[in-house]
Design a protein around this motif. Sequence first.
Motif, PDB file in Angstrom:
ATOM      1  N   UNK A 127       0.830  -1.219   0.000  1.00  0.00           N
ATOM      2  CA  UNK A 127       0.000   0.000   0.000  1.00  0.00           C
ATOM      3  C   UNK A 127       0.856   1.257   0.000  1.00  0.00           C
ATOM      4  N   UNK A 128       1.961   1.210   0.735  1.00  0.00           N
ATOM      5  CA  UNK A 128       2.806   2.406   0.828  1.00  0.00           C
ATOM      6  C   UNK A 128       3.309   2.802  -0.553  1.00  0.00           C
ATOM      7  N   UNK A 129       3.658   1.810  -1.336  1.00  0.00           N
ATOM      8  CA  UNK A 129       4.237   2.113  -2.645  1.00  0.00           C
ATOM      9  C   UNK A 129       3.173   2.271  -3.731  1.00  0.00           C
ATOM     10  N   UNK A 130       2.194   1.404  -3.695  1.00  0.00           N
ATOM     11  CA  UNK A 130       1.280   1.324  -4.843  1.00  0.00           C
ATOM     12  C   UNK A 130      -0.088   1.943  -4.595  1.00  0.00           C
ATOM     13  N   UNK A 131      -0.219   2.649  -3.506  1.00  0.00           N
ATOM     14  CA  UNK A 131      -1.516   3.262  -3.244  1.00  0.00           C
ATOM     15  C   UNK A 131      -2.482   2.264  -2.635  1.00  0.00           C
ATOM     16  N   UNK A 132      -3.649   2.732  -2.332  1.00  0.00           N
ATOM     17  CA  UNK A 132      -4.608   1.881  -1.636  1.00  0.00           C
ATOM     18  C   UNK A 132      -6.031   2.359  -1.920  1.00  0.00           C
ATOM     19  N   UNK A 133      -6.967   1.578  -1.571  1.00  0.00           N
ATOM     20  CA  UNK A 133      -8.403   1.786  -1.849  1.00  0.00           C
ATOM     21  C   UNK A 133      -8.648   2.533  -3.163  1.00  0.00           C
ATOM     22  N   UNK A 134      -9.109   3.786  -3.109  1.00  0.00           N
ATOM     23  CA  UNK A 134      -9.485   4.463  -4.354  1.00  0.00           C
ATOM     24  C   UNK A 134      -8.342   4.551  -5.359  1.00  0.00           C
ATOM     25  N   UNK A 135      -7.110   4.533  -4.875  1.00  0.00           N
ATOM     26  CA  UNK A 135      -5.991   4.773  -5.789  1.00  0.00           C
ATOM     27  C   UNK A 135      -5.068   3.569  -5.909  1.00  0.00           C
ATOM     28  N   UNK A 136      -5.582   2.398  -5.630  1.00  0.00           N
ATOM     29  CA  UNK A 136      -4.730   1.214  -5.671  1.00  0.00           C
ATOM     30  C   UNK A 136      -4.274   0.903  -7.098  1.00  0.00           C
ATOM     31  N   UNK A 137      -2.954   0.785  -7.260  1.00  0.00           N
ATOM     32  CA  UNK A 137      -2.434   0.300  -8.540  1.00  0.00           C
ATOM     33  C   UNK A 137      -2.304  -1.207  -8.417  1.00  0.00           C
ATOM     34  N   UNK A 138      -2.882  -1.902  -9.377  1.00  0.00           N
ATOM     35  CA  UNK A 138      -2.788  -3.358  -9.291  1.00  0.00           C
ATOM     36  C   UNK A 138      -1.631  -3.849 -10.134  1.00  0.00           C
ATOM     37  N   UNK A 139      -0.564  -4.220  -9.429  1.00  0.00           N
ATOM     38  CA  UNK A 139       0.624  -4.772 -10.072  1.00  0.00           C
ATOM     39  C   UNK A 139       0.568  -6.293  -9.944  1.00  0.00           C
ATOM     40  N   UNK A 140       1.412  -6.980 -10.703  1.00  0.00           N
ATOM     41  CA  UNK A 140       1.330  -8.450 -10.667  1.00  0.00           C
ATOM     42  C   UNK A 140       1.424  -9.019  -9.253  1.00  0.00           C
ATOM     43  N   UNK A 141       2.235  -8.408  -8.395  1.00  0.00           N
ATOM     44  CA  UNK A 141       2.349  -9.009  -7.057  1.00  0.00           C
ATOM     45  C   UNK A 141       1.038  -8.917  -6.287  1.00  0.00           C
ATOM     46  N   UNK A 142       0.223  -7.885  -6.590  1.00  0.00           N
ATOM     47  CA  UNK A 142      -1.053  -7.765  -5.877  1.00  0.00           C
ATOM     48  C   UNK A 142      -1.892  -9.003  -6.138  1.00  0.00           C
ATOM     49  N   UNK A 143      -1.951  -9.418  -7.395  1.00  0.00           N
ATOM     50  CA  UNK A 143      -2.730 -10.598  -7.735  1.00  0.00           C
ATOM     51  C   UNK A 143      -2.177 -11.830  -7.013  1.00  0.00           C
ATOM     52  N   UNK A 144      -0.856 -11.910  -6.937  1.00  0.00           N
ATOM     53  CA  UNK A 144      -0.280 -13.055  -6.222  1.00  0.00           C
ATOM     54  C   UNK A 144      -0.641 -13.022  -4.742  1.00  0.00           C
TER      55      UNK A 144
END
Lengths: 255, 978
Positions: free
Chosen positions: B226-243
């Motif tokens: 979350x610190x790096x990729x944002x969260x809730x309204x601004x979440x960036x979904x990178x491959x690791x998120x899916x993992x």
Amino acid sequence: MSEAASGSADKSVQVKLVLLGEAAVGKSSVVLRFVSDEFQANKEPTIGAAFLTQKCRLEDRVLRYEIWDTAGQERFHSLAPMYYRNAQAAVVVYDVTKAASLEKAKTWVKELQRQANPNIVIALAGNKIDLVQPSLSGSGSSATESEDEADDATATPGEAAASDAETENPRQVPREEAQAYAQEAGLLFFETSAKTGEGIVEVFTEIAKNIPIESILASSRGAAGRPGTSGNRPGTQEAVNLDENQARGRDACNC
Amino acid sequence: MSTISAQLRNFKEPDRDEQSLLFFAIPPVHVKDDGAGQNNPEDSLHKMEINAMLSLDGAEDSYPGKLHLFPPYLAFASLDRKSVRFTIPLCTVRRVERPNARAGVYSLSILLWHGMKISVQLTSLRPAADQFCALLSMALKAELQAGKMKTVKPFSKTCYSENLILDTSPVADNEREDGSLIDGGRKVGEGNAPAFHGGLGLKFKFPGDPKKLREASKTKLWTTYFRVHGRHLTLLRYPQATRFVQVGLPNRLRGEMWETLSGSIYLRFTNPGRYKQILEENKGRTSTSTEDIEKDLHRSLPEYLAYQSEEGIGALRRVLQAFSYNNPETGYCQAMNILAAAILIYMSEEQAFWLLDVVCDRLLPGYYSPSMHGTLLDQRVFESLVTRCLPVIHEHFQEVDVQLSVASLPWFLSLYINSMPMIFAFRVVDCFFCMGPKVLFQVGLAILKINGEQLLQIQDDGQFIHLMRDYFNSLGDSAHPTSSDPRMRAITKFQELLLVSFREFAVITEETIFSERRRFRNEIIASIEAFSKRSAIRNLKTLERFNKEQVGFIYDALFKAVCVEPPPAPVPPPMSLLTTKDTIEERPETRIGPKTFKVFLSEIATWARDEKIVMNGFQQRVDREVADHELMDRLFWFWDYSYRGALTFQDLVTGLDGIIFSDLMDNIEWFFNLHDKNKDGFLTKDEVLTVSESLLFIFRFEIGDAYLGAVSRFMSNAFEYGDALLPRPEGSGEEDDATPQIESNQPYLSLATFRMVLLADEVLESFFETDLSASFRLEPVPLMELSPSNNGFLGGIWSNIATDTNVKLFHKLSDEVGKTIGRHQVIHRPSIGRYTSIEDTRPRESLLTPAMRHSSSESSLKATSGASSTEAQSRPSVSSAASAATSATLIATDAERHQFALSPTSPAGLDPLAQATNVVANAFLERTPFAIDDAGDDDDDDDDEEEEEPDDVLDEVDAFLDAHETVVTDEDGEVANG
Ligand SMILES: Nc1nc2c(ncn2[C@@H]2O[C@H](COP(=O)(O)OP(=O)(O)OP(=O)(O)O)[C@@H](O)[C@H]2O)c(=O)[nH]1
Ligand SMILES: [Mg+2]
């Protein structure tokens, strides 16, 4: 597969039975009582359908009921044919404290008689009679009895509360009325309580007696043998809880 | 019992834009109620997409993809549409910069409210990039002006992730290992109620063993992310998120992640307070849905502690009720209770409400609808995928006649929550919200594949179900219990299941599901419609004298009418009237009003439609229109036996039975009763005139003047005879002209007299003997065919072209062309068609003696016309006569119309009826004969082939194309049509 020839050897007959009826009339509870002699106050609604099996001995025959317990809500109606196709027996359940549920039962009967297997044996079961047991005298219902009712009221609060307010007796479907209808439509008729177990076993025994077993045997002999591959599944080997005066000679069949 | 709905037919595949909006979970823009005027910002805010390369400030990797501007959202998806994506509300953007452009690089740096910087390099051509920037800045300004930027901070406080990333988390100290709060979440933040939303699990504990679930380390993982990729309204979904999702979401975060991944968070964000408002507005309202909900409240995950308390039950009730109020068509479907109960463990009521909305509306459309078409469709799709991916199992199932959906339907309907142990089901649900509905299919296929060997042993449905149940119960066991490698032994069957799902069935993509759904949609709709037809017929109290097939035709006509003119939604009865007794009768049943009825009648009764045979040189077609006449309303009310102002299928069957099987005498009586409004056994004078209007209406397209003559004779006879039979005042002489005066709304003509008058005329006699009954035709109704192969891209285009409007446009075009080349001809098809040429049928001899005739006819007519001038409300005879003439006008061509202008202004004293009849007769003599032969040749049997239905359109388009290649004659057109 060891019992591959069971179809004819031990004279076990497989009977496909389907339960139909309005939502929350107690179909699943009736099956649960029959299969494991239990009662759960808050049974989850059936999604699609549930499948259970139970053996039942009739004279020298063992019947293996394959029970399809269907979902009751109107919108699941279109799925029902999937479950009642090839069924040899059906139990159409209504709730004696809910007149509308008998109307729904009637439409099920109509549908079965027109769409299902033509030789299907249909039983009409008015469930939840524990809620309408004649309380000895008019107002003399015991304290425990009324507590029980309060309990059930949580399961089906609307009607129970409403009927409590109206009359002493929440019964909305007179036995005679349903019986007359059953007779006219050629159905077996019972009043049951999944909660107390009253009348449950009789439903299945009576159906067993009315099933044209010989023709089922004949047809299943022709088909592939029905091995008990899944006969050892949990829940199926419980004995039917026999009333001692139920002299039909039925017993458990742990195979 | 029988509800007839055309809803399924109205389904429209989303277009490309809509698909993108769905993909990015962007909530539909709410149209402002007040019409908004010209400076509606939506007009100026354009959508745009552009090729772009996404990278995060400080991170190495960058992803090529497409950047979309959907004001008020900015969205991105990598080229594969799954590795990387985001959907960001523009109001979270604080600044957009264009860093010093290196040569040829056009990039934007987007600074978000919490300091995260996204950088996108626009890789399209310069002008496109410029345009994109301009549009983006316009959209941003609009958000700023609307004051939306201010809403972000307060909203973020409702998100648990915000608390996680605070350096000194106020949460951590107050948590148990499983993530539930030590004090039930009441004292977070020094005595303030926790601002973030959470589920019942906070108080009643979350299912599963937190140690085993490795809650703490998962939470840490996400916190870093979350610190790096944002969260809730601004979440960036990178491959690791899916993992991370695939290994299972941590309990406390689960609710928020579900709403973020599914996109329901945007609905909650844009509709603050809506949930409460819906509950408020509908307080105390009851419906079938609320009744059904009550039945199931205590039957939803009853083993979970919260649902044994009023707190949990109350939350469940409110969420389900709010949903049913907000979606009255869906209402409540069993299985939703289980889904709602499950998600309420992890999310607040408001969150659950919006998530449920997204599930029912976007992820699993039609699953819980009254027809459950979505469920049935996906079962069909699943079956097809099994056939394709696991052909051996499919074949075996076919062989032993096992139906896949007996087991799989509940899997899909309850998202496996009802099938698997909860902790595993929730992990499937995690993946479902992250990766979409395809997950349900992938998991389903994997289940079958893993159990493949045993499945090949099963012989019937029952064994199949048992096998599946056992498998689900063993999901926590080791997948490789006998392996010597401890790491292998540690792999559970559930892990194996997910592995197989996402490795081996990676080929099942979102697009696979969508295209399979498209492929089978019509098949499913057709089977649902066939099913409702069968049950509607079965549920009729009586078929009357019809056979099943005929009743089927009646149903088809009704169904078509409902499609064309949907009846208004039934108004729920006020709650006070909802007693248990009433509900027996109040089963949902489709009832149609007069409007729908007219469409229905036009399908059945030949005279209730205007059929124009149009020939324009390219085609010959029949334009069918629903007629509109008082007679049709009259019939509606006549058949409304239960006085509800609406007709059921049964009413229609019974109504038709009353006319189709009748003989001469029955028909006359039927027609009499139809016009005897007060049912006193007498027609009034007004009603006699209405009878003739009705007859003229029925005969409006007949050829020759036989019927017109008959109707005018009927009128004069009726009045002559009626007057003659009136009781005369005492003492009046025989030659006394003063026949008794009678008001035009007084009982006048009895059935016996009426019958006699009708039978006096050969034409009318034959009409009542056979033609009236025969004008009600039960024949196959040309339904709007569902094209069976609407799958391909081209299919979609065609079906788009072949809309009703386009057909009309096409017809109009070809008509215009036809007119210019002088080949345009329009002929009305007669409703009865007995007479195919002008011929005069002579009236039978009058029933009356010449004397009676002399004395009564004139006076009666005088009387009625006198009454008419004084009585404004009742229908006076003059205007009736005039309207008889007007009815006649219907059959006259324009050229002749001017003559009719005379009749209403006929001078007083003249016999108006005779005048009208005269005019009518004249008209006939002057009629151009062009219509006669062609129309007469036309056989009614080919009605169905010439309906302007989408399917036929293709044929007509074909015909049109043909027409341009060869010289087309009318016959050719017909062939092409046929
Ligand atoms: N008092 C009483 N309650 C019963 C009886 N049978 C069932 N119930 C209660 O009625 C409710 C519904 O029972 P179910 O067996 O789930 O009903 P169902 O017909 O299977 O319902 P669906 O699966 O939704 O169609 C439960 O709360 C049961 O506890 C009975 O004989 N007596
Ligand atoms: Mg059930």
